[in-house]
Design a protein around this motif. Structure first.
Motif, PDB file in Angstrom:
ATOM      1  N   ASP A   3       0.914  -1.394   0.106  1.00 61.01           N
ATOM      2  CA  ASP A   3       0.013  -0.203   0.129  1.00 61.01           C
ATOM      3  C   ASP A   3       0.846   1.257   0.046  1.00 61.01           C
ATOM      4  O   ASP A   3       1.877   1.560   1.220  1.00 61.01           O
ATOM      5  N   THR A  61      -2.766   5.794  -4.970  1.00 58.14           N
ATOM      6  CA  THR A  61      -4.279   6.622  -4.998  1.00 58.14           C
ATOM      7  C   THR A  61      -3.560   7.964  -5.420  1.00 58.14           C
ATOM      8  O   THR A  61      -2.554   8.486  -5.317  1.00 58.14           O
ATOM      9  N   SER A  75      -5.170  10.511  -3.618  1.00 58.62           N
ATOM     10  CA  SER A  75      -5.545  11.256  -2.405  1.00 58.62           C
ATOM     11  C   SER A  75      -4.428  12.044  -1.955  1.00 58.62           C
ATOM     12  O   SER A  75      -4.921  13.262  -1.143  1.00 58.62           O
TER      13      SER A  75
HETATM   14  C1  PLP Z   1      -1.972   3.559   4.303  1.00 55.66           C
HETATM   15  C2  PLP Z   1      -3.089   4.112   3.778  1.00 55.66           C
HETATM   16  N1  PLP Z   1      -3.778   3.368   2.911  1.00 55.66           N
HETATM   17  C3  PLP Z   1      -4.881   3.766   2.370  1.00 55.66           C
HETATM   18  C4  PLP Z   1      -5.315   5.087   2.618  1.00 55.66           C
HETATM   19  C5  PLP Z   1      -6.678   5.357   2.033  1.00 55.66           C
HETATM   20  O1  PLP Z   1      -6.422   6.398   1.151  1.00 55.66           O
HETATM   21  P1  PLP Z   1      -7.443   6.799  -0.066  1.00 55.66           P
HETATM   22  O2  PLP Z   1      -7.940   7.819   0.368  1.00 55.66           O
HETATM   23  O3  PLP Z   1      -6.857   6.570  -1.264  1.00 55.66           O
HETATM   24  O4  PLP Z   1      -8.788   5.515   0.281  1.00 55.66           O
HETATM   25  C6  PLP Z   1      -4.678   5.865   3.643  1.00 55.66           C
HETATM   26  C7  PLP Z   1      -5.187   7.247   3.809  1.00 55.66           C
HETATM   27  O5  PLP Z   1      -4.889   7.762   4.933  1.00 55.66           O
HETATM   28  C8  PLP Z   1      -3.576   5.433   4.186  1.00 55.66           C
HETATM   29  O6  PLP Z   1      -2.720   6.304   5.063  1.00 55.66           O
END
Ligand code: PLP
Length: 433
Positions: free
Chosen positions: A218, A247, A249
């Protein structure tokens, strides 16, 4: 059916599926309610600083999406995601050494959704997911919601410790339990901020291969480095044994809710089917906005801007910690959003939180990031959202709280428990437990 699945204030509490037992409000969630008051400096959440994104870049992308691509962008789309965005995702991933084909990519509603889909595909009740200890809180929630058990494996300043991983696998196997996934955030880990070295990445992959365990890599933060880029993604050297999650994000905006998975062929087929079953297709609109942004804006330059913003905030946090809490220890992240602060053995970060909120500072207690009650004397501090001045003020308030707790404890050890306990328990706000 058990009490943990609901309370009898809820007339449907005895009807919930057993897998909902793990769906209790997390510490992070409860915290958001308290810490979102403007007078509180919140070092708790992991919200990207989207104000560093020029609005006109997004406004232009949205306008062109409607004007030039409306018929497609407002329609259902492919369950795998638009070919255009998947092609562009290849350019993003190339920055971390990943070579893949457009066919390998599945677009999801944020990487959180990819975690859900992977869990749906792989986890049966009682299966084990090995995860870093500590680990991203909402991944733990998802694994538990599929009735899997999370077993943590130790980390240090270089990330997952390979020898500890070998021992964890052997122990779980000796207990006759089935390991389905190894979940790791190798770069600027949430919550510790540490990065798995290249040599360890190779070792971890070898251990996973030898033990027939699928690696779930991830990587939301890999491009947000401050000095040196992290080692290349694990997926860059192992196409068959790794499912990679990315992502937009953190490098663009979480409100768009677009992430992706890159998986070996057979898994990818199933991911697409699971995606369709869950949401029919990821948002055509959000994907087109991102495609327009990527094809017209200097998105690499924008990532540099984010790096600069977060570097300055990281520096503010580290220097404030050194000034205010010199006797404690913390991780030194070279990217991402988080510092992990270790407290003296006898302090309990969760018990201390109400006092911190009273002093108008919030953090996330370490226990949120463990499935087994670990992390009691640690906390995650996020430097992504508050300005450097607020970070310095937040650490100053935190130091007041920690030093106050230490003073109480030393008084406690001299005078006995009765003088201390009412003070520690008396300020618990209703929604922080
Ligand atoms: C390690 C990790 N994985 C996944 C995510 C989720 O991110 P997304 O906004 O892409 O769903 C986050 C969000 O903070 C994260 O820190």
């Amino acid at each position: 059916m058990n009490e943990a699945q609901g309370t009898n204030l809820d007339p449907w509490y005895s009807h919930y599926a057993e897998r909902t037992a793990g769906l209790s409000a997390s510490e992070v969630r409860a915290l958001f309610a308290v810490a979102s008051r403007p007078e509180v400096v919140s070092l708790a959440g992991g919200m990207p600083y989207v104000s560093a994104l020029p609005q006109e870049l997004i406004a232009g992308a949205v306008e062109r999406t409607v004007r030039d691509h409306g018929a497609v962008a407002l329609q259902y789309g492919s369950g795998q995601g638009t070919p255009r965005l998947r092609e562009q995702i290849l350019d993003v991933m190339a920055l971390e050494g990943i070579r893949a084909s457009v066919d390998d990519v599945v677009v999801t509603t944020g990487s959180q959704h990819a975690l859900e889909l992977m869990s749906k595909l792989f986890l049966d009740p009682g299966d084990v997911v090995i995860a870093e200890g500590p680990s991203y809180v909402t991944a733990l929630t998802v694994f538990r919601s599929f009735q899997a058990e999370v077993v943590h494996t130790a980390m240090d300043a270089d990330g997952l410790v390979p020898q500890a991983l070998r021992e964890t696998i052997a122990r779980v196997r000796a207990e006759g339990r089935r390991i389905k996934l190894l979940y790791t955030v190798p770069s600027f880990q949430n919550p510790m901020g540490v990065t798995l070295s290249w040599q360890r990445r190779m070792e971890v992959l070898e251990i996973a291969r030898d033990n027939d365990i699928l690696v779930l890599e991830d990587n939301p933060y890999g491009l947000l480095y401050f000095d040196q880029a992290p080692p290349q993604a694990m997926r860059s050297v192992d196409e068959e044994g790794v499912v990679y999650l990315g992502t937009f994000s953190k490098t663009l905006a979480p409100g768009l809710r677009v992430g992706w998975a890159v998986a070996p062929h057979a898994i990818r087929e199933k991911l697409v089917l699971a995606n369709e079953a869950a949401i029919l297709s990821p948002s055509s609109f959000a994907q087109t906005v991102i495609s327009e942004y990527l094809s017209t804006a200097d998105w690499r330059g924008q990532i540099d801007v984010f790096r600069g913003v977060y570097r300055e905030r990281r520096d503010a946090m580290l220097s404030a910690l050194a000034e205010q809490l010199p006797s404690l220890s913390w991780t030194v992240p070279n990217g991402g959003f988080y510092v992990w602060l270790s407290l003296p053995e006898h302090l309990d970060s969760k018990a201390m939180l109400p006092r911190a909120v009273k002093e108008l500072v919030a953090y996330t207690p370490g226990t949120a990031f463990y499935s087994d009650g670990g992390g009691r004397n640690a906390m995650r501090l996020s430097f992504c959202y508050p300005t450097p001045d607020f970070i310095r003020e937040g650490i100053r308030r935190l130091a007041t709280v920690i030093n106050g707790e230490l003073a109480l404890l030393s008084e406690f050890s001299q005078t006995g428990p009765l003088t201390v306990q009412p003070t520690r328990e008396g300020v618990l706000p209703p929604n922080v437990g």
